[in-house]
Design a protein around this motif. Sequence first.
Motif, PDB file in Angstrom:
ATOM      1  N   MET A  69       0.803  -1.096  -0.077  1.00 44.03           N
ATOM      2  CA  MET A  69       0.028  -0.064  -0.082  1.00 44.03           C
ATOM      3  C   MET A  69       0.873   1.226  -0.040  1.00 44.03           C
ATOM      4  SD  MET A  69      -2.846   1.094   2.838  1.00 44.03           S
ATOM      5  CE  MET A  69      -1.764   2.303   4.049  1.00 44.03           C
ATOM      6  N   LEU A  70       0.693   2.201  -0.797  1.00 44.43           N
ATOM      7  CA  LEU A  70       1.375   3.375  -0.908  1.00 44.43           C
ATOM      8  C   LEU A  70       0.555   4.340  -0.178  1.00 44.43           C
ATOM      9  CD1 LEU A  70       2.303   3.525  -4.916  1.00 44.43           C
ATOM     10  CD2 LEU A  70       4.000   2.968  -2.817  1.00 44.43           C
ATOM     11  N   LEU A  71       1.384   5.350   0.672  1.00 47.29           N
ATOM     12  CA  LEU A  71       0.815   6.275   1.524  1.00 47.29           C
ATOM     13  C   LEU A  71       0.851   7.578   0.362  1.00 47.29           C
ATOM     14  CD1 LEU A  71       2.336   5.624   4.690  1.00 47.29           C
ATOM     15  CD2 LEU A  71       0.015   5.210   4.154  1.00 47.29           C
ATOM     16  N   SER A  72      -0.115   8.373   0.553  1.00 52.73           N
ATOM     17  CA  SER A  72      -0.049   9.697  -0.049  1.00 52.73           C
ATOM     18  C   SER A  72       0.859  10.582   0.810  1.00 52.73           C
ATOM     19  CB  SER A  72      -1.609  10.402   0.008  1.00 52.73           C
ATOM     20  OG  SER A  72      -1.966  10.596   1.158  1.00 52.73           O
ATOM     21  N   ALA A  73       1.344  11.636  -0.088  1.00 54.63           N
ATOM     22  CA  ALA A  73       2.305  12.553   0.685  1.00 54.63           C
ATOM     23  C   ALA A  73       1.843  13.042   1.919  1.00 54.63           C
ATOM     24  CB  ALA A  73       2.677  13.851  -0.371  1.00 54.63           C
ATOM     25  N   PRO A  74       0.721  13.519   2.254  1.00 56.11           N
ATOM     26  CA  PRO A  74       0.389  13.972   3.523  1.00 56.11           C
ATOM     27  C   PRO A  74       0.227  12.750   4.627  1.00 56.11           C
ATOM     28  CG  PRO A  74      -1.115  14.672   2.143  1.00 56.11           C
ATOM     29  CD  PRO A  74      -0.481  13.859   1.325  1.00 56.11           C
ATOM     30  N   HIS A  75      -0.069  11.714   3.996  1.00 60.09           N
ATOM     31  CA  HIS A  75       0.129  10.453   5.115  1.00 60.09           C
ATOM     32  C   HIS A  75       1.300  10.041   5.440  1.00 60.09           C
ATOM     33  CE1 HIS A  75      -4.327  10.024   4.073  1.00 60.09           C
ATOM     34  NE2 HIS A  75      -4.344  10.006   5.140  1.00 60.09           N
ATOM     35  N   SER A  76       2.244  10.101   4.441  1.00 61.09           N
ATOM     36  CA  SER A  76       3.811   9.530   4.756  1.00 61.09           C
ATOM     37  C   SER A  76       4.464  10.582   5.456  1.00 61.09           C
ATOM     38  CB  SER A  76       4.370   9.441   3.278  1.00 61.09           C
ATOM     39  OG  SER A  76       4.564  10.561   2.515  1.00 61.09           O
ATOM     40  N   THR A  77       4.007  11.967   5.249  1.00 59.49           N
ATOM     41  CA  THR A  77       4.727  13.151   6.201  1.00 59.49           C
ATOM     42  C   THR A  77       4.205  12.921   7.427  1.00 59.49           C
ATOM     43  OG1 THR A  77       4.807  14.464   3.995  1.00 59.49           O
ATOM     44  CG2 THR A  77       4.895  15.604   6.366  1.00 59.49           C
ATOM     45  N   GLN A  78       2.979  12.602   7.782  1.00 57.28           N
ATOM     46  CA  GLN A  78       2.271  12.538   9.028  1.00 57.28           C
ATOM     47  C   GLN A  78       3.109  11.427   9.670  1.00 57.28           C
ATOM     48  OE1 GLN A  78      -1.699  12.169   8.529  1.00 57.28           O
ATOM     49  NE2 GLN A  78      -2.056  14.241   8.422  1.00 57.28           N
ATOM     50  N   LEU A  79       3.246  10.351   9.013  1.00 55.38           N
ATOM     51  CA  LEU A  79       3.951   9.050   9.684  1.00 55.38           C
ATOM     52  C   LEU A  79       5.165   9.520   9.800  1.00 55.38           C
ATOM     53  CD1 LEU A  79       3.773   6.024  10.283  1.00 55.38           C
ATOM     54  CD2 LEU A  79       4.552   5.716   8.011  1.00 55.38           C
ATOM     55  N   TRP A  80       5.996  10.255   9.269  1.00 56.39           N
ATOM     56  CA  TRP A  80       7.482  10.593   9.500  1.00 56.39           C
ATOM     57  C   TRP A  80       7.460  11.269  10.574  1.00 56.39           C
ATOM     58  CZ3 TRP A  80      12.198   9.171   7.651  1.00 56.39           C
ATOM     59  CH2 TRP A  80      13.197  10.032   7.992  1.00 56.39           C
ATOM     60  N   CYS A  81       6.416  12.138  10.677  1.00 53.79           N
ATOM     61  CA  CYS A  81       6.814  13.109  11.926  1.00 53.79           C
ATOM     62  C   CYS A  81       6.143  12.222  12.905  1.00 53.79           C
ATOM     63  CB  CYS A  81       5.545  14.349  11.818  1.00 53.79           C
ATOM     64  SG  CYS A  81       5.947  15.496  10.402  1.00 53.79           S
ATOM     65  N   LEU A  82       5.267  11.441  13.185  1.00 55.24           N
ATOM     66  CA  LEU A  82       4.952  10.682  14.416  1.00 55.24           C
ATOM     67  C   LEU A  82       6.297   9.659  14.676  1.00 55.24           C
ATOM     68  CD1 LEU A  82       2.998   9.476  16.223  1.00 55.24           C
ATOM     69  CD2 LEU A  82       2.246   7.898  14.411  1.00 55.24           C
ATOM     70  N   GLU A  83       6.912   8.911  13.507  1.00 61.16           N
ATOM     71  CA  GLU A  83       8.149   8.121  13.935  1.00 61.16           C
ATOM     72  C   GLU A  83       9.240   8.853  14.642  1.00 61.16           C
ATOM     73  OE1 GLU A  83       7.307   4.873  10.460  1.00 61.16           O
ATOM     74  OE2 GLU A  83       8.601   6.565  10.048  1.00 61.16           O
ATOM     75  N   THR A  84       9.410  10.278  13.916  1.00 66.72           N
ATOM     76  CA  THR A  84      10.413  11.102  14.443  1.00 66.72           C
ATOM     77  C   THR A  84      10.105  11.412  15.969  1.00 66.72           C
ATOM     78  OG1 THR A  84      10.653  11.990  12.456  1.00 66.72           O
ATOM     79  CG2 THR A  84      11.744  13.325  14.375  1.00 66.72           C
ATOM     80  N   ALA A  85       8.953  11.822  16.414  1.00 68.19           N
ATOM     81  CA  ALA A  85       8.424  12.017  17.447  1.00 68.19           C
ATOM     82  C   ALA A  85       8.802  10.968  18.596  1.00 68.19           C
ATOM     83  CB  ALA A  85       7.162  12.571  17.607  1.00 68.19           C
ATOM     84  N   VAL A  86       8.506   9.780  18.202  1.00 69.31           N
ATOM     85  CA  VAL A  86       8.490   8.595  19.062  1.00 69.31           C
ATOM     86  C   VAL A  86       9.823   8.091  19.143  1.00 69.31           C
ATOM     87  CG1 VAL A  86       8.210   6.290  19.068  1.00 69.31           C
ATOM     88  CG2 VAL A  86       6.349   7.470  18.378  1.00 69.31           C
ATOM     89  N   ALA A  87      10.676   8.414  18.076  1.00 67.45           N
ATOM     90  CA  ALA A  87      12.197   8.202  18.373  1.00 67.45           C
ATOM     91  C   ALA A  87      12.857   9.372  19.108  1.00 67.45           C
ATOM     92  CB  ALA A  87      12.758   8.277  16.833  1.00 67.45           C
ATOM     93  N   ARG A  88      12.491  10.464  19.249  1.00 70.42           N
ATOM     94  CA  ARG A  88      13.045  11.513  20.021  1.00 70.42           C
ATOM     95  C   ARG A  88      12.675  11.122  21.336  1.00 70.42           C
ATOM     96  NH1 ARG A  88      10.416  15.815  16.650  1.00 70.42           N
ATOM     97  NH2 ARG A  88      12.027  16.569  14.962  1.00 70.42           N
ATOM     98  N   ALA A  89      11.456  10.627  21.855  1.00 66.32           N
ATOM     99  CA  ALA A  89      11.004  10.229  23.069  1.00 66.32           C
ATOM    100  C   ALA A  89      11.930   9.091  23.638  1.00 66.32           C
ATOM    101  CB  ALA A  89       9.450  10.017  23.155  1.00 66.32           C
ATOM    102  N   VAL A  90      12.042   8.331  22.673  1.00 67.28           N
ATOM    103  CA  VAL A  90      12.802   7.004  23.195  1.00 67.28           C
ATOM    104  C   VAL A  90      14.341   7.518  23.532  1.00 67.28           C
ATOM    105  CG1 VAL A  90      13.811   5.009  22.342  1.00 67.28           C
ATOM    106  CG2 VAL A  90      11.601   5.621  21.891  1.00 67.28           C
ATOM    107  N   VAL A  91      14.891   8.287  22.663  1.00 69.66           N
ATOM    108  CA  VAL A  91      16.342   8.857  23.133  1.00 69.66           C
ATOM    109  C   VAL A  91      16.293   9.606  24.299  1.00 69.66           C
ATOM    110  CG1 VAL A  91      18.163  10.085  22.204  1.00 69.66           C
ATOM    111  CG2 VAL A  91      17.130   8.649  20.656  1.00 69.66           C
ATOM    112  N   LEU A  92      15.355  10.475  24.521  1.00 70.30           N
ATOM    113  CA  LEU A  92      15.072  11.236  25.672  1.00 70.30           C
ATOM    114  C   LEU A  92      15.135  10.508  27.140  1.00 70.30           C
ATOM    115  CD1 LEU A  92      13.177  14.368  24.560  1.00 70.30           C
ATOM    116  CD2 LEU A  92      15.565  14.210  25.296  1.00 70.30           C
ATOM    117  N   ARG A  93      14.215   9.300  27.023  1.00 68.91           N
ATOM    118  CA  ARG A  93      14.080   8.556  27.948  1.00 68.91           C
ATOM    119  C   ARG A  93      15.282   7.413  28.331  1.00 68.91           C
ATOM    120  NH1 ARG A  93       9.407   7.209  26.443  1.00 68.91           N
ATOM    121  NH2 ARG A  93       9.867   5.528  25.117  1.00 68.91           N
TER     122      ARG A  93
END
Length: 79
Positions: free
Chosen positions: A1-25
């Motif tokens: 399944m291909l994600l549209s640009a807004p969805h892929s951008t949202q996913l990237w932002c979510l993954e980045t936020a989760v990664a930041r939280a993991v590193v800070l923790r």
Amino acid sequence: MLLSAPHSTQLWCLETAVARAVVLRQLTGAPKSRKQLQEALTRKGCPPEVAREVLDRFEEVGLVDDEAYAQAFIRSKQA
């Protein structure tokens, strides 16, 4: 399944936020090397490109510093 640009951008932002939280923790308990943080992100299922971007940024601002980590590690073993 291909994600549209807004969805892929949202996913990237979510993954980045989760990664930041993991590193800070991870950094809350004790200093960690970049490799240790990379391994923690991998265990959490973080995509490699997201992990690299987040860790690069943390290095830029001085929150991840392998040289400082190594010096602190050596000092802790000498005490």
